[in-house]
Design a protein around this motif. Sequence first.
Motif, PDB file in Angstrom:
ATOM      1  N   ARG A  95      68.990  24.915  19.427  1.00 42.90           N
ATOM      2  CA  ARG A  95      70.096  24.636  18.505  1.00 42.90           C
ATOM      3  C   ARG A  95      69.718  23.443  17.645  1.00 42.90           C
ATOM      4  O   ARG A  95      68.878  22.643  18.009  1.00 42.90           O
ATOM      5  CB  ARG A  95      71.389  24.364  19.287  1.00 42.90           C
ATOM      6  N   GLY A  96      70.359  23.360  16.480  1.00 40.37           N
ATOM      7  CA  GLY A  96      70.147  22.201  15.628  1.00 40.37           C
ATOM      8  C   GLY A  96      68.893  22.307  14.778  1.00 40.37           C
ATOM      9  O   GLY A  96      68.364  23.393  14.537  1.00 40.37           O
ATOM     10  N   ARG A  97      68.384  21.171  14.366  1.00 40.76           N
ATOM     11  CA  ARG A  97      67.280  21.104  13.412  1.00 40.76           C
ATOM     12  C   ARG A  97      66.014  21.765  13.947  1.00 40.76           C
ATOM     13  O   ARG A  97      65.208  22.290  13.188  1.00 40.76           O
ATOM     14  CB  ARG A  97      67.018  19.633  13.080  1.00 40.76           C
ATOM     15  N   HIS A  98      65.839  21.758  15.263  1.00 39.19           N
ATOM     16  CA  HIS A  98      64.633  22.337  15.857  1.00 39.19           C
ATOM     17  C   HIS A  98      64.886  23.678  16.529  1.00 39.19           C
ATOM     18  O   HIS A  98      64.067  24.114  17.353  1.00 39.19           O
ATOM     19  CB  HIS A  98      64.009  21.349  16.844  1.00 39.19           C
ATOM     20  N   ALA A  99      65.981  24.332  16.172  1.00 40.09           N
ATOM     21  CA  ALA A  99      66.172  25.705  16.655  1.00 40.09           C
ATOM     22  C   ALA A  99      65.007  26.566  16.182  1.00 40.09           C
ATOM     23  O   ALA A  99      64.396  26.302  15.137  1.00 40.09           O
ATOM     24  CB  ALA A  99      67.487  26.269  16.141  1.00 40.09           C
ATOM     25  N   CYS A 100      64.687  27.596  16.951  1.00 39.64           N
ATOM     26  CA  CYS A 100      63.528  28.433  16.649  1.00 39.64           C
ATOM     27  C   CYS A 100      63.615  29.005  15.240  1.00 39.64           C
ATOM     28  O   CYS A 100      64.543  29.749  14.912  1.00 39.64           O
ATOM     29  CB  CYS A 100      63.446  29.570  17.670  1.00 39.64           C
ATOM     30  N   ALA A 101      62.618  28.682  14.401  1.00 39.46           N
ATOM     31  CA  ALA A 101      62.605  29.196  13.031  1.00 39.46           C
ATOM     32  C   ALA A 101      62.441  30.710  13.013  1.00 39.46           C
ATOM     33  O   ALA A 101      62.985  31.395  12.145  1.00 39.46           O
ATOM     34  CB  ALA A 101      61.482  28.539  12.232  1.00 39.46           C
ATOM     35  N   GLY A 102      61.697  31.233  13.972  1.00 38.00           N
ATOM     36  CA  GLY A 102      61.384  32.663  13.969  1.00 38.00           C
ATOM     37  C   GLY A 102      62.384  33.541  14.664  1.00 38.00           C
ATOM     38  O   GLY A 102      62.085  34.718  14.941  1.00 38.00           O
ATOM     39  N   MET A 103      63.599  33.037  14.938  1.00 34.99           N
ATOM     40  CA  MET A 103      64.537  33.850  15.732  1.00 34.99           C
ATOM     41  C   MET A 103      64.851  35.210  15.108  1.00 34.99           C
ATOM     42  O   MET A 103      64.953  36.200  15.848  1.00 34.99           O
ATOM     43  CB  MET A 103      65.808  33.060  16.070  1.00 34.99           C
ATOM     44  N   PRO A 104      65.000  35.357  13.782  1.00 37.73           N
ATOM     45  CA  PRO A 104      65.267  36.710  13.266  1.00 37.73           C
ATOM     46  C   PRO A 104      64.107  37.664  13.498  1.00 37.73           C
ATOM     47  O   PRO A 104      64.303  38.839  13.811  1.00 37.73           O
ATOM     48  CB  PRO A 104      65.541  36.492  11.777  1.00 37.73           C
ATOM     49  N   LEU A 105      62.882  37.157  13.384  1.00 35.04           N
ATOM     50  CA  LEU A 105      61.710  37.997  13.632  1.00 35.04           C
ATOM     51  C   LEU A 105      61.586  38.302  15.120  1.00 35.04           C
ATOM     52  O   LEU A 105      61.210  39.412  15.509  1.00 35.04           O
ATOM     53  CB  LEU A 105      60.456  37.286  13.123  1.00 35.04           C
ATOM     54  N   ALA A 106      61.902  37.321  15.970  1.00 31.79           N
ATOM     55  CA  ALA A 106      61.856  37.533  17.417  1.00 31.79           C
ATOM     56  C   ALA A 106      62.863  38.597  17.848  1.00 31.79           C
ATOM     57  O   ALA A 106      62.550  39.475  18.660  1.00 31.79           O
ATOM     58  CB  ALA A 106      62.130  36.217  18.145  1.00 31.79           C
ATOM     59  N   ARG A 107      64.071  38.519  17.304  1.00 33.05           N
ATOM     60  CA  ARG A 107      65.090  39.523  17.660  1.00 33.05           C
ATOM     61  C   ARG A 107      64.649  40.919  17.223  1.00 33.05           C
ATOM     62  O   ARG A 107      64.790  41.895  17.971  1.00 33.05           O
ATOM     63  CB  ARG A 107      66.426  39.169  17.007  1.00 33.05           C
ATOM     64  N   LEU A 108      64.131  41.024  16.005  1.00 32.21           N
ATOM     65  CA  LEU A 108      63.696  42.331  15.511  1.00 32.21           C
ATOM     66  C   LEU A 108      62.570  42.881  16.366  1.00 32.21           C
ATOM     67  O   LEU A 108      62.611  44.048  16.790  1.00 32.21           O
ATOM     68  CB  LEU A 108      63.230  42.213  14.059  1.00 32.21           C
ATOM     69  N   SER A 109      61.554  42.082  16.634  1.00 31.19           N
ATOM     70  CA  SER A 109      60.393  42.595  17.362  1.00 31.19           C
ATOM     71  C   SER A 109      60.745  42.961  18.792  1.00 31.19           C
ATOM     72  O   SER A 109      60.260  43.972  19.322  1.00 31.19           O
ATOM     73  CB  SER A 109      59.255  41.569  17.330  1.00 31.19           C
ATOM     74  N   MET A 110      61.628  42.188  19.448  1.00 29.53           N
ATOM     75  CA  MET A 110      62.010  42.533  20.810  1.00 29.53           C
ATOM     76  C   MET A 110      62.873  43.792  20.834  1.00 29.53           C
ATOM     77  O   MET A 110      62.739  44.628  21.741  1.00 29.53           O
ATOM     78  CB  MET A 110      62.750  41.353  21.450  1.00 29.53           C
ATOM     79  N   ARG A 111      63.730  43.948  19.837  1.00 32.19           N
ATOM     80  CA  ARG A 111      64.532  45.177  19.774  1.00 32.19           C
ATOM     81  C   ARG A 111      63.630  46.391  19.596  1.00 32.19           C
ATOM     82  O   ARG A 111      63.806  47.419  20.263  1.00 32.19           O
ATOM     83  CB  ARG A 111      65.551  45.090  18.636  1.00 32.19           C
ATOM     84  N   ILE A 112      62.648  46.293  18.699  1.00 26.98           N
ATOM     85  CA  ILE A 112      61.721  47.397  18.479  1.00 26.98           C
ATOM     86  C   ILE A 112      60.964  47.714  19.768  1.00 26.98           C
ATOM     87  O   ILE A 112      60.809  48.881  20.149  1.00 26.98           O
ATOM     88  CB  ILE A 112      60.752  47.056  17.338  1.00 26.98           C
ATOM     89  N   ALA A 113      60.467  46.671  20.454  1.00 33.20           N
ATOM     90  CA  ALA A 113      59.711  46.882  21.686  1.00 33.20           C
ATOM     91  C   ALA A 113      60.547  47.631  22.715  1.00 33.20           C
ATOM     92  O   ALA A 113      60.071  48.580  23.357  1.00 33.20           O
ATOM     93  CB  ALA A 113      59.244  45.544  22.247  1.00 33.20           C
ATOM     94  N   LEU A 114      61.807  47.228  22.880  1.00 34.18           N
ATOM     95  CA  LEU A 114      62.666  47.883  23.874  1.00 34.18           C
ATOM     96  C   LEU A 114      63.054  49.283  23.435  1.00 34.18           C
ATOM     97  O   LEU A 114      63.106  50.208  24.263  1.00 34.18           O
ATOM     98  CB  LEU A 114      63.909  47.032  24.112  1.00 34.18           C
ATOM     99  N   GLU A 115      63.323  49.470  22.140  1.00 36.27           N
ATOM    100  CA  GLU A 115      63.647  50.814  21.652  1.00 36.27           C
ATOM    101  C   GLU A 115      62.506  51.783  21.922  1.00 36.27           C
ATOM    102  O   GLU A 115      62.729  52.904  22.416  1.00 36.27           O
ATOM    103  CB  GLU A 115      63.952  50.759  20.155  1.00 36.27           C
ATOM    104  N   GLU A 116      61.288  51.363  21.616  1.00 33.74           N
ATOM    105  CA  GLU A 116      60.142  52.242  21.824  1.00 33.74           C
ATOM    106  C   GLU A 116      59.898  52.496  23.306  1.00 33.74           C
ATOM    107  O   GLU A 116      59.594  53.620  23.718  1.00 33.74           O
ATOM    108  CB  GLU A 116      58.889  51.642  21.173  1.00 33.74           C
ATOM    109  N   LEU A 117      60.034  51.471  24.112  1.00 32.32           N
ATOM    110  CA  LEU A 117      59.820  51.614  25.554  1.00 32.32           C
ATOM    111  C   LEU A 117      60.836  52.566  26.173  1.00 32.32           C
ATOM    112  O   LEU A 117      60.478  53.448  26.966  1.00 32.32           O
ATOM    113  CB  LEU A 117      59.900  50.235  26.217  1.00 32.32           C
TER     114      LEU A 117
END
Length: 373
Positions: free
Chosen positions: A318-340
């Motif tokens: 949270r805050g200034r150092h929250a993960c910058a890549g969170m939208p990409l992380a959410r997308l890639s993990m969703r894709i991984a689980l969908e395919e699996l």
Amino acid sequence: MYARLRGSGPVARSGGYGGFWALTRHADVAAAAADPVTFISSVRAVVPSDPRGLRRPPLNYDAPAHTPYRRALDRTLQRARIARLEPRLREHAARELTPLVERGGGDVAQEFGARFPAWVTTEWLNLDPELAPELAGTAARWVRAWRALDREVVDETSERMYGIARDLVRDRRERPRPVAEDPASSLLAERPDGRPLAEEHIVGALRQCLVVGLVAPPILLGSICVHLSRHRELQSELRARPELLPAALEELLRLYAPYRGFARTVSKEIELHGRRIAPGEPVTLVYASANRDEAVFPDPDTFVMGRPNIAAHLAFGRGRHACAGMPLARLSMRIALEELLRRTSAIEVSGPVESARMPELGAVSVPLRLRPA
């Protein structure tokens, strides 16, 4: 242990890794993460630290030095660009998953969980596709050595990733790309106070980018697969209703955030719950504990689809150092689980699960038996 600490010792002290404090209650972790003036990142940002004591932007910087690096990276992670990456990421996921499905199983964390995120990073940074397999292997060796504080292997693997970052900067100086599409070009275009960022710091930021997207995903995917193996009814529900995956993923992120937490130091002496913390002493913000705080999440150790306050989880900080890549992380993990899930009828743990060491938390090796769909 975290539950006991939240109840009786919410500001705990450990003598491990040179000594550090641990904040375990959600309210305290969230407040510290949102207060970058008191809880600074420029002294210690993680416990244990890189054994060489290096500081790379933006993670190890405070504002205002932190800001241009974060702005440059955020520019390349907007919704429109993430959406454009989805088709290619799905192709990579399907291809990298195929060997496990055809064999009827394998180590989902060490194989698919390591290789697919390397392609995600390759696509985001616009790297040469030939680098993806090498990047996956190098990052895996680096993180194992970092956990073991093996200085020699850390140096070797880190230098290879620095070489990739230097080559990337050299190429983008000669052939810049649109700043909204390319992190290296975006960093090179920044002009705080009218001056460009120092090349060594741009290289350091890109070197950090090469790692952050490769450490957490294998652990998160491995932990989720262990959960799905134990809860077959959830597997069935998500296969039958894939539209539930985004909500399920948020709850799984809450339960299995792959980092125990990042660290800060305080800029002045503070007192919290009767404990005095002095400047220079590492203070870990234990996201994994905060995400299971019963004062915020009723029945915190249970998966609950559609928790009304799920947005309060701190899996991405949270805050200034929250993960910058969170939208990409959410997308890639969703894709991984969908395919699996799409390509299997059952996911079963088929051997011993290996757990991560500090600072990560979760499963780093998960042998699975996969029954094809």
